[in-house]
Design a protein around this motif. Sequence first.
Motif, PDB file in Angstrom:
ATOM      1  N   GLY A   4       8.850  -3.408  -3.418  1.00 54.27           N
ATOM      2  CA  GLY A   4       9.298  -3.621  -4.784  1.00 54.27           C
ATOM      3  C   GLY A   4       8.176  -4.050  -5.711  1.00 54.27           C
ATOM      4  O   GLY A   4       8.030  -3.530  -6.829  1.00 54.27           O
ATOM      5  N   GLU A   5       7.359  -5.004  -5.258  1.00 49.73           N
ATOM      6  CA  GLU A   5       6.316  -5.539  -6.127  1.00 49.73           C
ATOM      7  C   GLU A   5       5.211  -4.524  -6.409  1.00 49.73           C
ATOM      8  O   GLU A   5       4.436  -4.695  -7.345  1.00 49.73           O
ATOM      9  N   ALA A   6       5.154  -3.477  -5.622  1.00 46.73           N
ATOM     10  CA  ALA A   6       4.168  -2.423  -5.879  1.00 46.73           C
ATOM     11  C   ALA A   6       4.361  -1.782  -7.247  1.00 46.73           C
ATOM     12  O   ALA A   6       3.423  -1.194  -7.803  1.00 46.73           O
ATOM     13  N   GLY A   7       5.545  -1.888  -7.814  1.00 47.36           N
ATOM     14  CA  GLY A   7       5.805  -1.253  -9.098  1.00 47.36           C
ATOM     15  C   GLY A   7       5.279  -2.011 -10.293  1.00 47.36           C
ATOM     16  O   GLY A   7       5.182  -1.452 -11.399  1.00 47.36           O
ATOM     17  N   ASN A   8       4.932  -3.286 -10.125  1.00 41.62           N
ATOM     18  CA  ASN A   8       4.618  -4.116 -11.289  1.00 41.62           C
ATOM     19  C   ASN A   8       3.403  -3.626 -12.068  1.00 41.62           C
ATOM     20  O   ASN A   8       3.487  -3.373 -13.275  1.00 41.62           O
ATOM     21  N   PHE A   9       2.265  -3.491 -11.414  1.00 39.03           N
ATOM     22  CA  PHE A   9       1.049  -3.173 -12.161  1.00 39.03           C
ATOM     23  C   PHE A   9       0.975  -1.723 -12.626  1.00 39.03           C
ATOM     24  O   PHE A   9       0.559  -1.474 -13.762  1.00 39.03           O
ATOM     25  N   PRO A  10       1.365  -0.725 -11.821  1.00 36.41           N
ATOM     26  CA  PRO A  10       1.396   0.623 -12.387  1.00 36.41           C
ATOM     27  C   PRO A  10       2.295   0.727 -13.613  1.00 36.41           C
ATOM     28  O   PRO A  10       1.932   1.378 -14.602  1.00 36.41           O
ATOM     29  N   ALA A  11       3.460   0.071 -13.575  1.00 33.54           N
ATOM     30  CA  ALA A  11       4.358   0.110 -14.723  1.00 33.54           C
ATOM     31  C   ALA A  11       3.751  -0.598 -15.922  1.00 33.54           C
ATOM     32  O   ALA A  11       3.835  -0.128 -17.067  1.00 33.54           O
ATOM     33  N   SER A  12       3.114  -1.745 -15.683  1.00 36.74           N
ATOM     34  CA  SER A  12       2.545  -2.514 -16.787  1.00 36.74           C
ATOM     35  C   SER A  12       1.356  -1.804 -17.418  1.00 36.74           C
ATOM     36  O   SER A  12       1.227  -1.749 -18.650  1.00 36.74           O
ATOM     37  N   ILE A  13       0.468  -1.254 -16.593  1.00 39.11           N
ATOM     38  CA  ILE A  13      -0.687  -0.544 -17.132  1.00 39.11           C
ATOM     39  C   ILE A  13      -0.245   0.703 -17.899  1.00 39.11           C
ATOM     40  O   ILE A  13      -0.787   1.036 -18.961  1.00 39.11           O
ATOM     41  N   LYS A  14       0.752   1.399 -17.382  1.00 40.94           N
ATOM     42  CA  LYS A  14       1.267   2.575 -18.090  1.00 40.94           C
ATOM     43  C   LYS A  14       1.893   2.161 -19.426  1.00 40.94           C
ATOM     44  O   LYS A  14       1.729   2.848 -20.442  1.00 40.94           O
ATOM     45  N   GLY A  57      -4.266   0.698  -6.710  1.00 46.34           N
ATOM     46  CA  GLY A  57      -3.507  -0.405  -6.138  1.00 46.34           C
ATOM     47  C   GLY A  57      -3.283  -0.240  -4.653  1.00 46.34           C
ATOM     48  O   GLY A  57      -3.318  -1.218  -3.889  1.00 46.34           O
ATOM     49  N   MET A  58      -3.054   1.008  -4.224  1.00 46.62           N
ATOM     50  CA  MET A  58      -2.907   1.262  -2.790  1.00 46.62           C
ATOM     51  C   MET A  58      -4.205   0.930  -2.060  1.00 46.62           C
ATOM     52  O   MET A  58      -4.194   0.311  -0.995  1.00 46.62           O
ATOM     53  N   ALA A  59      -5.335   1.312  -2.661  1.00 47.35           N
ATOM     54  CA  ALA A  59      -6.626   0.993  -2.042  1.00 47.35           C
ATOM     55  C   ALA A  59      -6.808  -0.519  -1.944  1.00 47.35           C
ATOM     56  O   ALA A  59      -7.290  -1.042  -0.928  1.00 47.35           O
ATOM     57  N   GLY A  60      -6.416  -1.246  -2.996  1.00 48.31           N
ATOM     58  CA  GLY A  60      -6.506  -2.695  -2.962  1.00 48.31           C
ATOM     59  C   GLY A  60      -5.608  -3.306  -1.910  1.00 48.31           C
ATOM     60  O   GLY A  60      -5.978  -4.289  -1.251  1.00 48.31           O
ATOM     61  N   ALA A  77       0.828  -1.206   0.000  1.00 54.18           N
ATOM     62  CA  ALA A  77       0.000   0.000   0.000  1.00 54.18           C
ATOM     63  C   ALA A  77       0.862   1.255   0.000  1.00 54.18           C
ATOM     64  O   ALA A  77       0.603   2.208  -0.751  1.00 54.18           O
ATOM     65  N   ILE A  78       1.893   1.281   0.833  1.00 54.04           N
ATOM     66  CA  ILE A  78       2.792   2.438   0.879  1.00 54.04           C
ATOM     67  C   ILE A  78       3.467   2.635  -0.465  1.00 54.04           C
ATOM     68  O   ILE A  78       3.566   3.751  -0.987  1.00 54.04           O
ATOM     69  N   GLY A  79       3.958   1.527  -1.027  1.00 53.38           N
ATOM     70  CA  GLY A  79       4.640   1.613  -2.318  1.00 53.38           C
ATOM     71  C   GLY A  79       3.734   2.118  -3.419  1.00 53.38           C
ATOM     72  O   GLY A  79       4.125   2.974  -4.219  1.00 53.38           O
ATOM     73  N   LEU A  80       2.508   1.618  -3.480  1.00 52.37           N
ATOM     74  CA  LEU A  80       1.595   2.029  -4.535  1.00 52.37           C
ATOM     75  C   LEU A  80       1.180   3.487  -4.420  1.00 52.37           C
ATOM     76  O   LEU A  80       0.815   4.114  -5.421  1.00 52.37           O
ATOM     77  N   LEU A  81       1.235   4.028  -3.214  1.00 51.92           N
ATOM     78  CA  LEU A  81       0.888   5.434  -3.042  1.00 51.92           C
ATOM     79  C   LEU A  81       1.834   6.333  -3.823  1.00 51.92           C
ATOM     80  O   LEU A  81       1.423   7.360  -4.356  1.00 51.92           O
ATOM     81  N   GLY A  82       3.114   5.922  -3.924  1.00 56.35           N
ATOM     82  CA  GLY A  82       4.084   6.765  -4.613  1.00 56.35           C
ATOM     83  C   GLY A  82       4.636   6.205  -5.900  1.00 56.35           C
ATOM     84  O   GLY A  82       5.218   6.942  -6.699  1.00 56.35           O
ATOM     85  N   VAL A  83       4.452   4.891  -6.145  1.00 60.25           N
ATOM     86  CA  VAL A  83       5.126   4.292  -7.288  1.00 60.25           C
ATOM     87  C   VAL A  83       4.519   4.737  -8.613  1.00 60.25           C
ATOM     88  O   VAL A  83       5.205   4.821  -9.624  1.00 60.25           O
ATOM     89  N   GLY A  84       3.213   5.034  -8.621  1.00 54.97           N
ATOM     90  CA  GLY A  84       2.621   5.537  -9.847  1.00 54.97           C
ATOM     91  C   GLY A  84       3.261   6.845 -10.277  1.00 54.97           C
ATOM     92  O   GLY A  84       3.581   7.047 -11.450  1.00 54.97           O
ATOM     93  N   ARG A  85       3.462   7.739  -9.301  1.00 46.19           N
ATOM     94  CA  ARG A  85       4.147   8.995  -9.593  1.00 46.19           C
ATOM     95  C   ARG A  85       5.580   8.737 -10.055  1.00 46.19           C
ATOM     96  O   ARG A  85       6.091   9.408 -10.947  1.00 46.19           O
ATOM     97  N   LEU A  86       6.226   7.738  -9.426  1.00 48.99           N
ATOM     98  CA  LEU A  86       7.595   7.413  -9.816  1.00 48.99           C
ATOM     99  C   LEU A  86       7.656   6.939 -11.260  1.00 48.99           C
ATOM    100  O   LEU A  86       8.545   7.351 -12.022  1.00 48.99           O
ATOM    101  N   MET A  87       6.705   6.093 -11.660  1.00 42.62           N
ATOM    102  CA  MET A  87       6.676   5.613 -13.040  1.00 42.62           C
ATOM    103  C   MET A  87       6.394   6.752 -14.018  1.00 42.62           C
ATOM    104  O   MET A  87       6.977   6.808 -15.100  1.00 42.62           O
ATOM    105  N   ASP A  88       5.491   7.650 -13.639  1.00 43.66           N
ATOM    106  CA  ASP A  88       5.212   8.792 -14.511  1.00 43.66           C
ATOM    107  C   ASP A  88       6.420   9.717 -14.627  1.00 43.66           C
ATOM    108  O   ASP A  88       6.655  10.325 -15.671  1.00 43.66           O
ATOM    109  N   ARG A  89       7.215   9.796 -13.549  1.00 43.67           N
ATOM    110  CA  ARG A  89       8.356  10.707 -13.547  1.00 43.67           C
ATOM    111  C   ARG A  89       9.590  10.092 -14.230  1.00 43.67           C
ATOM    112  O   ARG A  89      10.229  10.725 -15.069  1.00 43.67           O
ATOM    113  N   LEU A  90       9.925   8.841 -13.869  1.00 42.14           N
ATOM    114  CA  LEU A  90      11.133   8.196 -14.395  1.00 42.14           C
ATOM    115  C   LEU A  90      10.905   7.521 -15.739  1.00 42.14           C
ATOM    116  O   LEU A  90      11.858   7.276 -16.476  1.00 42.14           O
ATOM    117  N   GLY A  91       9.658   7.198 -16.041  1.00 45.67           N
ATOM    118  CA  GLY A  91       9.388   6.385 -17.220  1.00 45.67           C
ATOM    119  C   GLY A  91       9.422   4.914 -16.843  1.00 45.67           C
ATOM    120  O   GLY A  91      10.052   4.508 -15.868  1.00 45.67           O
TER     121      GLY A  91
END
Length: 437
Positions: free
Chosen positions: A131-141, A381-384, A79-93
């Motif tokens: 770490g695993e919080a990054g999988n679905f935001p990255a894949s959907i993006k 994802g964080m909500a989930g 949950a913590i990771g998903l709160l920020g990982v979407g922004r990280l993917m949008d920022r870093l690519g």
Amino acid sequence: MTGASSAVGADVESTTQEAARPRVGNLRWTICALLFFAATINYVDRQVIGILKPLLEKEFGWTEIDYSNIVFAFQLAYAIGLLGVGRLMDRLGTRLGFSLAVALWSVAAMAHAAARSVLGFGAARFALGLGEAGNFPASIKTVAEWFPQRERALATGIFNAGTNVGALVTPLVVPWIAYKYGWQWAFILTGAIGFIWLAFWLALYRRPEEHTRLSATELAYIRSDPPEQQGQVRLARLLPHRQTWAFAVGKFMTDPIWWLYLFWLPDFFHKNHGLDLKSFGPPLAAVYLIADAGSIGGGWLSSALIKRGWTVNAGRKIAMLICALCVVPVVFASQVGSLWAAVALVGLAAAAHQGWSANIFTLASDMFPRRAVGTVVGIGGMAGAVGGMLIAKVVGYILEWTGSYLPIFIIAGSTYLIALLIIHLLVPKMEPVRLDD
């Protein structure tokens, strides 16, 4: 005869136009295959502890509450990771962001081998969750970047099927590793696979505009949807929209049911049907094999409806309704005496969940511009994951107090219809969000 000649001439002209139309190309499906294997590895690494639960409980003397606390640590970090990982993917690519996520979760998966206490396993699970919080935001993006809207549900369903393959392979491979080399090597060997995937990702992945192997025709096809404004979107701009909350509520209510299957299904077969580490591999594999068909079928269904002229709103929601109805029979899973009847009921529910998941993930790219998709998926994802935290404690206490899975499957069977009703009330027409700066 004149009418017939005109019809034949029209058919010939149409056929000639089709033949003259340039081939689009398939590089985008190679990218989808990379996402599929990432999801597979992701689920192998997170499921190992569920497979080894009976063995580890015996070796370390865990109670149901202890195990629920270990699962809770993973969900909290997720949950913590998903709160920020979407922004990280949008920022870093996605190329760099996904690489960092896979490296972190692979190291964390291997670190389980060094744990000897509830605290140690909890710490390893916490790092794995981050770490695993990054999988679905990255894949959907990535899907939003590489596929036009009409193909996104199918592409999502295909890569999401990797979760089922991972869940299918794990009960077949991990018990053999554990018996042959010890439970520590089950964590080490499965965790190391992520680094192999990482080498292929860095070698093959680029954004469509930067990929030297992508043809101009396929790039034009990928970008055939109306153009979107570029730039990042602040979190505060997304929270007021009903579309954000519809996606988040859907994930909050239904993601925990999948966590339930992933972390407690081996225990269910162990306690209700007397299976052990050597014997519950085939039933678990059967459940996730059935689920695999649901993942692809659910994505295909809504995409097929949309291609036949249905609106995106109707196509997605009808597909989700069918999936929600198919989950309901799982309420009887703990009451049937036959092992394979229970497998069939849980397998149908798991397949329906994956079909639901393929469509609810696609809601994010249906309702939000590409530049906001990673952040929105992170919010959902964080909500989930928060829902997963709650279900971990609920299941732990229900089993500790009653020893029965009946209340748990009642929760699982009723949640999806309620979630779909809430989604429909929040976004009855699924209007796209306009993020004008």
